[in-house]
Motif scaffolding. Structure first.
Motif, PDB file in Angstrom:
ATOM      1  N   MET A 181      76.209  55.334  49.570  1.00 49.92           N
ATOM      2  CA  MET A 181      76.226  55.315  51.037  1.00 49.92           C
ATOM      3  C   MET A 181      76.373  53.896  51.571  1.00 49.92           C
ATOM      4  O   MET A 181      77.062  53.661  52.576  1.00 49.92           O
ATOM      5  CB  MET A 181      74.962  55.962  51.589  1.00 49.92           C
ATOM      6  CG  MET A 181      74.983  57.472  51.511  1.00 49.92           C
ATOM      7  SD  MET A 181      76.362  58.159  52.464  1.00 49.92           S
ATOM      8  CE  MET A 181      76.047  59.909  52.269  1.00 49.92           C
ATOM      9  N   LEU A 184      79.992  53.001  51.240  1.00 49.70           N
ATOM     10  CA  LEU A 184      80.800  53.706  52.234  1.00 49.70           C
ATOM     11  C   LEU A 184      80.705  53.035  53.590  1.00 49.70           C
ATOM     12  O   LEU A 184      81.715  52.820  54.281  1.00 49.70           O
ATOM     13  CB  LEU A 184      80.350  55.164  52.328  1.00 49.70           C
ATOM     14  CG  LEU A 184      81.147  56.056  53.282  1.00 49.70           C
ATOM     15  CD1 LEU A 184      82.592  56.178  52.828  1.00 49.70           C
ATOM     16  CD2 LEU A 184      80.503  57.426  53.387  1.00 49.70           C
ATOM     17  N   ARG A 187      82.586  49.785  53.690  1.00 44.50           N
ATOM     18  CA  ARG A 187      84.041  49.937  53.544  1.00 44.50           C
ATOM     19  C   ARG A 187      84.692  50.486  54.809  1.00 44.50           C
ATOM     20  O   ARG A 187      85.770  50.045  55.211  1.00 44.50           O
ATOM     21  CB  ARG A 187      84.313  50.876  52.370  1.00 44.50           C
ATOM     22  CG  ARG A 187      85.785  51.106  52.082  1.00 44.50           C
ATOM     23  CD  ARG A 187      85.958  52.202  51.043  1.00 44.50           C
ATOM     24  NE  ARG A 187      85.251  51.873  49.821  1.00 44.50           N
ATOM     25  CZ  ARG A 187      85.037  52.732  48.828  1.00 44.50           C
ATOM     26  NH1 ARG A 187      85.461  53.980  48.942  1.00 44.50           N
ATOM     27  NH2 ARG A 187      84.399  52.372  47.751  1.00 44.50           N
ATOM     28  N   GLU A 188      84.052  51.457  55.422  1.00 45.85           N
ATOM     29  CA  GLU A 188      84.657  52.156  56.549  1.00 45.85           C
ATOM     30  C   GLU A 188      84.068  51.641  57.863  1.00 45.85           C
ATOM     31  O   GLU A 188      82.964  51.117  57.905  1.00 45.85           O
ATOM     32  CB  GLU A 188      84.404  53.666  56.436  1.00 45.85           C
ATOM     33  CG  GLU A 188      84.826  54.265  55.103  1.00 45.85           C
ATOM     34  CD  GLU A 188      86.325  54.244  54.881  1.00 45.85           C
ATOM     35  OE1 GLU A 188      87.065  54.015  55.860  1.00 45.85           O
ATOM     36  OE2 GLU A 188      86.744  54.467  53.730  1.00 45.85           O
ATOM     37  N   VAL A 271      75.991  61.573  45.223  1.00 42.77           N
ATOM     38  CA  VAL A 271      76.336  60.187  45.545  1.00 42.77           C
ATOM     39  C   VAL A 271      75.758  59.246  44.491  1.00 42.77           C
ATOM     40  O   VAL A 271      74.619  59.397  44.041  1.00 42.77           O
ATOM     41  CB  VAL A 271      75.818  59.821  46.949  1.00 42.77           C
ATOM     42  CG1 VAL A 271      76.084  58.354  47.260  1.00 42.77           C
ATOM     43  CG2 VAL A 271      76.491  60.709  47.998  1.00 42.77           C
ATOM     44  N   ILE A 334      82.657  59.536  47.087  1.00 44.66           N
ATOM     45  CA  ILE A 334      83.005  58.205  47.577  1.00 44.66           C
ATOM     46  C   ILE A 334      83.654  57.437  46.428  1.00 44.66           C
ATOM     47  O   ILE A 334      82.958  56.989  45.511  1.00 44.66           O
ATOM     48  CB  ILE A 334      81.751  57.459  48.083  1.00 44.66           C
ATOM     49  CG1 ILE A 334      80.993  58.315  49.089  1.00 44.66           C
ATOM     50  CG2 ILE A 334      82.144  56.117  48.699  1.00 44.66           C
ATOM     51  CD1 ILE A 334      79.613  57.819  49.411  1.00 44.66           C
ATOM     52  N   VAL A 337      83.157  53.130  43.766  1.00 41.86           N
ATOM     53  CA  VAL A 337      81.816  52.628  44.082  1.00 41.86           C
ATOM     54  C   VAL A 337      81.172  51.936  42.887  1.00 41.86           C
ATOM     55  O   VAL A 337      80.101  51.366  43.017  1.00 41.86           O
ATOM     56  CB  VAL A 337      80.888  53.755  44.572  1.00 41.86           C
ATOM     57  CG1 VAL A 337      81.357  54.308  45.888  1.00 41.86           C
ATOM     58  CG2 VAL A 337      80.744  54.864  43.531  1.00 41.86           C
TER      59      VAL A 337
END
Length: 338
Positions: A181, A184, A187-188, A271, A334, A337
């Motif tokens: 998480m 993520l 990155r976004e 995850v 994801i 990672v």
């Protein structure tokens, strides 16, 4: 999806990756173990080479991640922790690592300097040495680091992920889903305000604490790609037993990861983590194990999450709406990672 070409799911730690390894990689190899030790066909976190009254534990890992610097760590710290942790969850004392670095042209030397400083700091934390390595420049998108490691243990003392026993308690050393998480969010460009950091850390001192206090660990893994769901399913598949997770609400998941997972439609059980262990511990040692874990900075949120049973060979979780089967994920939701 074309089945005759590699896609991101083939490296994501789930069922697609397992099929590729078993069919195309293992299917073309004849010699996969040495002197009767744990070998590649066992698909454990590492292999063993028996030598006299000791066993050398050997593992290797490749790391490509986006972004290479993230909250809580970077690709250098990740590479060291990934290799050290694979040795540790087999019950070995990590001794030494190799380091192979593939650099793209135009990579900033200042960034490489930061990564190497992080590698050095993490090695000191884990009390391991880097004793050999290789550096290349090639046509790649970003830096790639591959690290191999060796550890040592007494002969016959390796902890395999297939060793669960009926009645064992399933213990997780802390909150899950934080690494994936955090990556993520880094990155976004989501509109979330968050202080979430990766949990990346070397767990060898945590495992050593348990073993030095004679905790009976029958199986253990570090739940990286594919998350806790993948690790539990591997333990189930290899042991022929099942796991009952007692209560979905009692899983060690932070409020932030739980909220983000719900908002993004991602199951936190799938995850990746990079600083956690999941183990099957003899029931008489379970409470002592929890007490020891909570005494360590990396285990403060440790919990007993379930029990090993013989009436089925699945991972089944109790939820507020009934029982849910936790399947092997297709892949980590994801990508890139670890």
């Amino acid at each position: 999806m074309e089945t005759n070409k590699i896609n991101r799911f083939h490296g994501a730690g789930g069922q697609v990756m397992q099929n590729l390894i078993k069919e195309t990689i293992l299917g073309n190899l004849d010699n996969t173990s040495v002197n009767g030790g744990i070998g590649l066909n066992d698909l454990d976190d590492g292999a063993t080479i028996p030598i006299g009254n000791k066993e050398i534990v050997f593992t290797v890992d490749g790391h490509t991640i986006k972004p290479i610097f993230f909250p809580g760590g970077d690709i250098g710290k990740l590479a060291i922790c990934g290799t050290v942790n694979d040795l540790a969850v087999m019950g070995a004392k990590p001794l030494a690592l190799s380091l192979s670095i593939i650099l793209p042209e135009d990579f900033e030397i200042n960034n490489l300097d930061k990564i190497m400083k992080s590698i050095n700091k993490t090695c000191n934390e884990a009390n391991v040495s880097i004793i050999t390595g290789d550096t290349k420049v090639s046509v790649v998108d970003d830096i790639i680091i591959s690290s191999a490691g060796i550890g040592i243990l007494d002969k016959g003392k390796a902890i395999k992920d297939s060793g669960m026993k009926e009645g064992d308690k399933i213990i997780v050393s802390g909150n899950i889903g934080e690494h994936g998480m955090a990556i993520l969010l880094a990155r976004e460009e989501f509109e979330f305000e968050s202080n979430l950091k990766s949990d990346v850390a070397p767990v060898n001192s945590l495992v050593e604490l348990l073993l030095n206090n004679n905790i009976k660990i029958n199986a253990m893994k570090d739940p990286t790609r594919g998350g806790l769901a993948d690790s539990l399913n591997e333990m189930v598949e290899k042991s022929g037993l099942g796991i009952n997770i007692v209560d979905e609400e009692e899983l060690p998941i932070s409020d932030e990861v739980r909220s983000l997972s719900e908002a993004l439609g991602i199951d936190p059980l799938t995850v990746a983590n990079e600083g956690k262990i999941v183990c099957a511990v003899s029931s008489e040692d379970a409470e002592k194990c929890i007490k020891l874990l909570k005494s360590h900075p990396l285990g403060k949120n440790a919990k007993i999450i379930g029990e090993v049973v013989s009436e089925h060979n699945k991972v089944i979780m109790e939820t507020i709406v009934g029982r849910r089967i936790i399947d092997i994920p297709i892949g980590d939701p994801i990508p890139r990672v670890c």
